[in-house]
Enzyme design. Structure first.
Site, PDB file in Angstrom:
ATOM      1  N   ASP A 188     -13.249  -7.269  12.928  1.00 13.94           N
ATOM      2  CA  ASP A 188     -13.046  -6.849  11.545  1.00 13.94           C
ATOM      3  C   ASP A 188     -11.528  -6.818  11.271  1.00 13.94           C
ATOM      4  O   ASP A 188     -10.748  -7.420  12.027  1.00 13.94           O
ATOM      5  CB  ASP A 188     -13.761  -5.523  11.217  1.00 13.94           C
ATOM      6  N   ASP A 228      19.079   4.530  33.125  1.00 13.95           N
ATOM      7  CA  ASP A 228      19.786   5.769  32.797  1.00 13.95           C
ATOM      8  C   ASP A 228      18.791   6.890  32.511  1.00 13.95           C
ATOM      9  O   ASP A 228      19.060   8.056  32.826  1.00 13.95           O
ATOM     10  CB  ASP A 228      20.702   5.552  31.582  1.00 13.95           C
ATOM     11  N   ILE A 274      18.869  -9.514  33.893  1.00 14.63           N
ATOM     12  CA  ILE A 274      20.207  -9.403  34.501  1.00 14.63           C
ATOM     13  C   ILE A 274      20.628 -10.652  35.287  1.00 14.63           C
ATOM     14  O   ILE A 274      21.807 -10.793  35.615  1.00 14.63           O
ATOM     15  CB  ILE A 274      20.304  -8.154  35.424  1.00 14.63           C
ATOM     16  N   HIS A 275      19.655 -11.531  35.613  1.00 17.65           N
ATOM     17  CA  HIS A 275      19.978 -12.676  36.469  1.00 17.65           C
ATOM     18  C   HIS A 275      19.205 -13.908  35.962  1.00 17.65           C
ATOM     19  O   HIS A 275      18.071 -13.769  35.481  1.00 17.65           O
ATOM     20  CB  HIS A 275      19.563 -12.338  37.920  1.00 17.65           C
ATOM     21  N   LYS A 313      33.394 -17.122  34.522  1.00  9.22           N
ATOM     22  CA  LYS A 313      32.484 -18.168  35.020  1.00  9.22           C
ATOM     23  C   LYS A 313      31.062 -17.943  34.471  1.00  9.22           C
ATOM     24  O   LYS A 313      30.385 -18.875  34.035  1.00  9.22           O
ATOM     25  CB  LYS A 313      32.478 -18.112  36.551  1.00  9.22           C
ATOM     26  N   ARG A 364      27.608  -5.814  23.844  1.00  9.72           N
ATOM     27  CA  ARG A 364      27.287  -4.415  24.167  1.00  9.72           C
ATOM     28  C   ARG A 364      28.596  -3.678  24.382  1.00  9.72           C
ATOM     29  O   ARG A 364      29.335  -3.961  25.344  1.00  9.72           O
ATOM     30  CB  ARG A 364      26.385  -4.278  25.395  1.00  9.72           C
ATOM     31  N   LYS A 409      28.499 -19.957  31.152  1.00 14.44           N
ATOM     32  CA  LYS A 409      27.123 -20.449  31.366  1.00 14.44           C
ATOM     33  C   LYS A 409      26.189 -20.149  30.185  1.00 14.44           C
ATOM     34  O   LYS A 409      25.083 -20.691  30.120  1.00 14.44           O
ATOM     35  CB  LYS A 409      26.518 -19.786  32.619  1.00 14.44           C
TER      36      LYS A 409
END
Ligand SMILES: CC(=O)SCCNC(=O)CCNC(=O)[C@H](O)C(C)(C)COP(=O)(O)OP(=O)(O)OC[C@H]1O[C@@H](n2cnc3c(N)ncnc32)[C@H](O)[C@@H]1OP(=O)(O)O
Ligand SMILES: O=CC(=O)O
Ligand SMILES: [Mg+2]
Length: 351
Positions: free
Chosen positions: A330, A216, A282-283, A61, A111, A65
């Site tokens: 400069d 991590d 993530i969202h 699902k 990933r 998207k």
């Protein structure tokens, strides 16, 4: 007969020559990555990745998207966003998604799991190779591969060997983005980047960026995650410096508090000001805030245009430095203004 002094001088010159040649070699390797032909990172074209959004592979699902999310880079996630007992299903879903997804101006990335997990080989075999069906056409493969938890050069060697074997004679040369997520990874980053530049030169992949895997990293150093990320400042800064030395994009840490849009805005702007070129997301709620933070504002763009115009006029009249809106301007400021326009050109470039 040569005197002691002249022998010393000859030796010294030989050593100096070797050092200069080595330095030049490093520099050339970093330049030829991705086919760039210039040392300057001004005027380069690149794939914008202001938002790098994870979409877990086990959830069809969410995968559907992707075309409507409005992100620069959508990550088909096999790693920590997918439970161990869902890895096989995630690979299947991702293969299917790569066949049906039609995206415009989105870098479709994969990933894989880390080398140390020993799942990376199966991810590549199933999604890029022929482990679970006919190998896909090159145009249906992910444009970019993300390799997390890269701690040692040897892991990059292992990944590269596997990538070579799953290519199956197809002319597939993905962009590669690697992660720094531990003290080992941070310490070895320079050597890893050098090795990646060599592989890029050989045409196996195109090294294109580095992600700071801050969650991590926090676990690795045994720190407490704070809202102002003070515990991460050294790593966050060092990763930018090394990545930029290799002319790579650099993607900032995840903001795990989905409801905290204020904090997300603050850390996104902070990351952009530090030199990060994008941020992990993530969202869907996070997309707009991050996308905006990594896009120069109209005010900043106007400043850059006017500064460049002023600089050119002053150069013609023989002035290297001048005052613009109360600031001494400069060459370094000119470079900063050009950086801003380069981002704008790339994010608004038609595909
Ligand atoms: C530190 C790291 O390694 S980060 C990378 C690893 N982590 C991940 O991959 C997690 C990515 N994010 C997610 O999986 C999800 O956002 C979660 C699990 C955190 C929350 O998911 P949900 O419970 O579905 O959130 P929520 O109900 O608020 O979602 C609202 C809508 O956005 C969609 N959505 C949420 N997250 C995503 C996403 N990452 N990609 C695509 N769509 C999403 C939901 O499907 C939902 O759609 P609907 O309204 O049509 O039903
Ligand atoms: O992979 C990302 C992280 O923060 O860890
Ligand atoms: Mg991680």
């Amino acid at each position: 007969m040569a005197t002691r002094q002249s022998l010393f001088l000859i030796n010294f010159c030989k050593q100096l020559n070797t050092i200069v040649q080595d330095r030049c070699k490093d520099r050339v390797i970093s330049m030829i990555r991705m086919g760039y032909s210039t040392v300057s990172n001004i005027d380069q074209t690149y794939i914008p990745r202001r938002t790098v959004m994870y979409v877990p592979g086990h959830d069809p699902k969410k995968l559907k998207k992707i075309p409507n999310l409005g992100v620069d880079c959508a990550v088909l996630e096999c790693e920590d966003g997918v439970a161990i007992n869902m890895k096989v299903q995630a690979r299947k879903n991702i293969r299917e998604a790569l066949e049906y997804l039609i995206v415009k101006n989105v870098d479709l990335a994969l990933r894989v799991n880390s080398c140390s997990s020993q799942l990376m080989e199966d991810d590549l075999g199933a999604i890029i190779g022929s482990d679970i069906g006919e190998p896909a056409k090159v145009e249906r493969l992910p444009q970019t591969i993300l390799l997390p938890k890269l701690d040692h050069v040897q892991e990059l060697v292992t990944f590269t060997e596997r990538l070579k074997s799953v290519k199956l004679n197809r002319k597939y040369c993905p962009y590669l983005i690697t992660y720094v997520e531990s003290t080992q990874g941070l310490m070895n980053m320079r050597d890893i980047m050098k090795q990646a530049a060599k592989y890029s030169e050989e045409g196996i992949f195109r090294m294109d960026g580095v992600v700071f895997g801050s969650d991590d990293f926090v676990a690795d150093i045994g720190a407490d995650r704070t809202s102002d990320a003070k515990e991460l400042i050294y790593a966050r800064q060092k990763i930018i410096a090394i990545a930029k030395a290799f002319r790579l994009q650099v993607i900032d840490m995840v903001h795990v508090d989905i409801e905290d849009l204020e904090g997300l805005k603050r850390t996104s702007i902070e990351g952009a000001k530090m030199g990060y070129t994008g941020k992990q997301v993530i969202h869907p709620k996070q997309i707009q805030t991050v996308q905006e933070a990594f896009t120069p504002s109209p005010v900043k763009v106007k400043w850059a245009h006017e500064l460049i115009e002023g600089f050119e006029q002053h150069q013609k009249s023989g002035k290297g430095a001048f005052v613009f809106r109360g600031q001494m301007i400069d060459m370094p400021l000119l470079r900063q203004a050009k950086n801003i326009l380069r981002v704008v050109e790339n994010v608004h470039r038609p595909s």
